[in-house]
Design a protein around this motif. Structure first.
Motif, PDB file in Angstrom:
ATOM      1  N   THR A  57      -6.684  -2.694   1.704  1.00  0.00           N
ATOM      2  CA  THR A  57      -7.663  -1.664   1.350  1.00  0.00           C
ATOM      3  C   THR A  57      -7.697  -0.555   2.396  1.00  0.00           C
ATOM      4  OG1 THR A  57      -9.016  -3.327   0.211  1.00  0.00           O
ATOM      5  CG2 THR A  57     -10.082  -1.244   0.814  1.00  0.00           C
ATOM      6  N   ALA A  58      -7.646  -0.933   3.684  1.00  0.00           N
ATOM      7  CA  ALA A  58      -7.699   0.065   4.754  1.00  0.00           C
ATOM      8  C   ALA A  58      -6.472   0.971   4.724  1.00  0.00           C
ATOM      9  CB  ALA A  58      -7.805  -0.635   6.109  1.00  0.00           C
ATOM     10  N   ILE A  59      -5.296   0.394   4.511  1.00  0.00           N
ATOM     11  CA  ILE A  59      -4.073   1.204   4.493  1.00  0.00           C
ATOM     12  C   ILE A  59      -4.008   2.059   3.242  1.00  0.00           C
ATOM     13  CG2 ILE A  59      -1.546   1.112   4.474  1.00  0.00           C
ATOM     14  CD1 ILE A  59      -1.693  -1.455   6.071  1.00  0.00           C
ATOM     15  N   ALA A  60      -4.406   1.500   2.099  1.00  0.00           N
ATOM     16  CA  ALA A  60      -4.338   2.243   0.845  1.00  0.00           C
ATOM     17  C   ALA A  60      -5.271   3.449   0.843  1.00  0.00           C
ATOM     18  CB  ALA A  60      -4.684   1.316  -0.320  1.00  0.00           C
ATOM     19  N   LYS A  61      -6.360   3.385   1.609  1.00  0.00           N
ATOM     20  CA  LYS A  61      -7.325   4.479   1.624  1.00  0.00           C
ATOM     21  C   LYS A  61      -7.027   5.538   2.685  1.00  0.00           C
ATOM     22  CE  LYS A  61     -11.279   1.986  -0.322  1.00  0.00           C
ATOM     23  NZ  LYS A  61     -12.682   1.546  -0.090  1.00  0.00           N
ATOM     24  N   LEU A  62      -5.939   5.371   3.438  1.00  0.00           N
ATOM     25  CA  LEU A  62      -5.607   6.350   4.465  1.00  0.00           C
ATOM     26  C   LEU A  62      -5.251   7.687   3.821  1.00  0.00           C
ATOM     27  CD1 LEU A  62      -3.459   4.329   7.048  1.00  0.00           C
ATOM     28  CD2 LEU A  62      -5.870   4.970   7.181  1.00  0.00           C
TER      29      LEU A  62
ATOM     30  N   VAL B  77      -0.659   6.698  14.040  1.00  0.00           N
ATOM     31  CA  VAL B  77      -1.566   7.124  12.973  1.00  0.00           C
ATOM     32  C   VAL B  77      -1.976   5.941  12.094  1.00  0.00           C
ATOM     33  CG1 VAL B  77      -1.872   8.628  10.977  1.00  0.00           C
ATOM     34  CG2 VAL B  77      -0.580   9.441  12.949  1.00  0.00           C
ATOM     35  N   THR B  78      -0.995   5.327  11.427  1.00  0.00           N
ATOM     36  CA  THR B  78      -1.313   4.281  10.450  1.00  0.00           C
ATOM     37  C   THR B  78      -1.971   3.072  11.095  1.00  0.00           C
ATOM     38  OG1 THR B  78       0.575   4.986   9.107  1.00  0.00           O
ATOM     39  CG2 THR B  78      -0.366   2.807   8.644  1.00  0.00           C
ATOM     40  N   LEU B  79      -1.366   2.561  12.158  1.00  0.00           N
ATOM     41  CA  LEU B  79      -1.898   1.352  12.793  1.00  0.00           C
ATOM     42  C   LEU B  79      -3.302   1.550  13.349  1.00  0.00           C
ATOM     43  CD1 LEU B  79      -1.385  -1.580  13.576  1.00  0.00           C
ATOM     44  CD2 LEU B  79      -0.307  -0.770  15.687  1.00  0.00           C
ATOM     45  N   PRO B  80      -3.562   2.613  14.122  1.00  0.00           N
ATOM     46  CA  PRO B  80      -4.939   2.783  14.626  1.00  0.00           C
ATOM     47  C   PRO B  80      -5.968   2.958  13.512  1.00  0.00           C
ATOM     48  CG  PRO B  80      -3.406   4.142  15.879  1.00  0.00           C
ATOM     49  CD  PRO B  80      -2.653   3.623  14.707  1.00  0.00           C
ATOM     50  N   LEU B  81      -5.612   3.707  12.454  1.00  0.00           N
ATOM     51  CA  LEU B  81      -6.572   3.961  11.397  1.00  0.00           C
ATOM     52  C   LEU B  81      -6.783   2.754  10.496  1.00  0.00           C
ATOM     53  CD1 LEU B  81      -5.650   7.603  10.338  1.00  0.00           C
ATOM     54  CD2 LEU B  81      -7.560   6.839  11.758  1.00  0.00           C
ATOM     55  N   SER B  82      -5.852   1.805  10.528  1.00  0.00           N
ATOM     56  CA  SER B  82      -6.011   0.590   9.715  1.00  0.00           C
ATOM     57  C   SER B  82      -6.670  -0.547  10.494  1.00  0.00           C
ATOM     58  CB  SER B  82      -4.644   0.115   9.196  1.00  0.00           C
ATOM     59  OG  SER B  82      -3.781  -0.239  10.266  1.00  0.00           O
ATOM     60  N   MET B  83      -6.999  -0.313  11.754  1.00  0.00           N
ATOM     61  CA  MET B  83      -7.596  -1.365  12.569  1.00  0.00           C
ATOM     62  C   MET B  83      -8.936  -1.873  12.037  1.00  0.00           C
ATOM     63  SD  MET B  83      -5.599  -2.431  14.783  1.00  0.00           S
ATOM     64  CE  MET B  83      -6.779  -3.490  15.618  1.00  0.00           C
ATOM     65  N   PRO B  84      -9.782  -1.037  11.435  1.00  0.00           N
ATOM     66  CA  PRO B  84     -11.013  -1.606  10.847  1.00  0.00           C
ATOM     67  C   PRO B  84     -10.724  -2.687   9.823  1.00  0.00           C
ATOM     68  CG  PRO B  84     -11.229   0.760  11.041  1.00  0.00           C
ATOM     69  CD  PRO B  84      -9.811   0.444  11.411  1.00  0.00           C
TER      70      PRO B  84
ATOM     71  N   ALA C  15       0.813  -1.214   0.000  1.00  0.00           N
ATOM     72  CA  ALA C  15       0.000   0.000   0.000  1.00  0.00           C
ATOM     73  C   ALA C  15       0.848   1.266   0.000  1.00  0.00           C
ATOM     74  CB  ALA C  15      -0.939   0.002   1.200  1.00  0.00           C
ATOM     75  N   THR C  16       2.031   1.222   0.597  1.00  0.00           N
ATOM     76  CA  THR C  16       2.861   2.424   0.721  1.00  0.00           C
ATOM     77  C   THR C  16       4.000   2.472  -0.291  1.00  0.00           C
ATOM     78  OG1 THR C  16       4.219   1.321   2.424  1.00  0.00           O
ATOM     79  CG2 THR C  16       2.341   2.654   3.175  1.00  0.00           C
ATOM     80  N   SER C  17       4.188   1.398  -1.044  1.00  0.00           N
ATOM     81  CA  SER C  17       5.279   1.379  -2.013  1.00  0.00           C
ATOM     82  C   SER C  17       4.889   2.136  -3.274  1.00  0.00           C
ATOM     83  CB  SER C  17       5.654  -0.062  -2.370  1.00  0.00           C
ATOM     84  OG  SER C  17       4.588  -0.694  -3.049  1.00  0.00           O
ATOM     85  N   ARG C  18       5.865   2.370  -4.130  1.00  0.00           N
ATOM     86  CA  ARG C  18       5.627   3.081  -5.383  1.00  0.00           C
ATOM     87  C   ARG C  18       5.552   2.121  -6.570  1.00  0.00           C
ATOM     88  NH1 ARG C  18       9.621   8.395  -4.737  1.00  0.00           N
ATOM     89  NH2 ARG C  18       8.659   9.185  -2.796  1.00  0.00           N
ATOM     90  N   ILE C  19       5.255   0.869  -6.285  1.00  0.00           N
ATOM     91  CA  ILE C  19       5.130  -0.113  -7.361  1.00  0.00           C
ATOM     92  C   ILE C  19       3.947   0.263  -8.237  1.00  0.00           C
ATOM     93  CG2 ILE C  19       4.767  -2.551  -7.884  1.00  0.00           C
ATOM     94  CD1 ILE C  19       5.934  -3.238  -5.178  1.00  0.00           C
TER      95      ILE C  19
END
Length: 261
Positions: free
Chosen positions: A149-154, A176-183, A83-87
């Motif tokens: 999907t959760a991480i990519a939409k942050l 930030v990232t971990l709490p918001l990706s918990m869903p 989700a965070t890479s530039r691939i």
């Protein structure tokens, strides 16, 4: 031709009545009656007083918990990197992990059995480990997709705000990232944990002779003990409903926390 909302809802109401409510009523009837049709709580008390059924529940929880933990441990780093890479071809990479789901379930587990047989020799020597490996292989895509999907939409603005406030990458991830990706994690856990409690086919194919909840229910009905089998199915349904409720509550709390952030 104009259709009202009530008329459009009739097919769904019929489906709900025939395939949800009616089977549940039958399940309740057999769970709380004996062979003569009389009301009884013997099936309920018998489940909790029987060491075999309680042992099966504990084993099912242990197997599902270990499988879920392994899936999270494997899926989260992978999903985060993707989700965070530039691939440029992220979709293609995701498809590589999802494609095994298109293959027949029995074929996939048979292939895994052959691999484990080549490594271990005698599969019966490590039944629990083999079951965890088989279920992890089977359910891992269900954990990857919601987390990715959760991480990519942050919203990147959250991380930018954290950096402006002096947070280093490690702090930004955990705050930030971990709490918001918990869903996404919670959704993945539900999609893995609940099926892992009942998927006895993997155990059978990998020579694990221990019962789990799904195989226990099947054994009761195979022995024409519909009353005991219905009670176990009802208890499992209650566990699933409780787990779903707690997961939804946790997901709502995570969403509110993200909104506050």
């Amino acid at each position: 031709m104009h259709f009202s909302r009530k008329s459009l809802g009739i097919p769904y109401a019929v489906f709900l009545l025939l395939f949800v409510i009616a089977p549940l009523l039958v399940l309740f009837y057999y769970a709380f009656t004996d062979g003569s049709g009389q009301f009884t709580l013997t099936n309920l008390t018998g489940f909790f007083m029987n060491p075999n059924t309680m042992g099966t529940m504990v084993y099912s929880f242990a197997l599902a918990t270990v499988t879920t933990v392994v899936c999270v441990a494997l899926a989260y780093p992978l999903s985060y990197i993707l989700a965070t890479s530039r691939i440029k071809s992220k979709t293609l990479v995701i498809m590589i992990f999802v494609m095994p789901m298109w293959i027949n379930f029995s074929l996939r587990i048979t292939a895994m059995k052959e691999i484990l047989s080549a490594i271990e020799g005698n599969l019966a020597m490590h039944p629990f480990l083999n079951a965890v490996i088989g279920m992890t292989y089977d359910f891992l895509p269900f954990m990857i997709l919601p987390i990715y999907t959760a991480i990519a939409k942050l919203d990147p603005a959250y991380l930018e705000a954290a950096e402006d406030l002096g947070a280093n990458p490690r702090s930004a991830f955990f705050k930030v990232t971990l709490p918001l990706s918990m869903p996404g994690v919670i959704s993945g856990v539900m999609m893995v944990f609940l099926p892992a409690m009942t998927n006895y086919v993997v155990l059978d194919m990998l020579y694990n002779s221990t019962y789990i909840m799904g195989s226990l229910i099947g054994s009761y009905f195979a022995a024409y003990n519909w009353h005991g089998g219905s009670m176990i199915a009802l208890i499992l349904l209650g566990i699933i409903c409780l787990f779903t409720y707690l997961s939804d509550t946790r997901e709502d709390a995570s969403a509110r926390g993200g909104a506050v952030l």
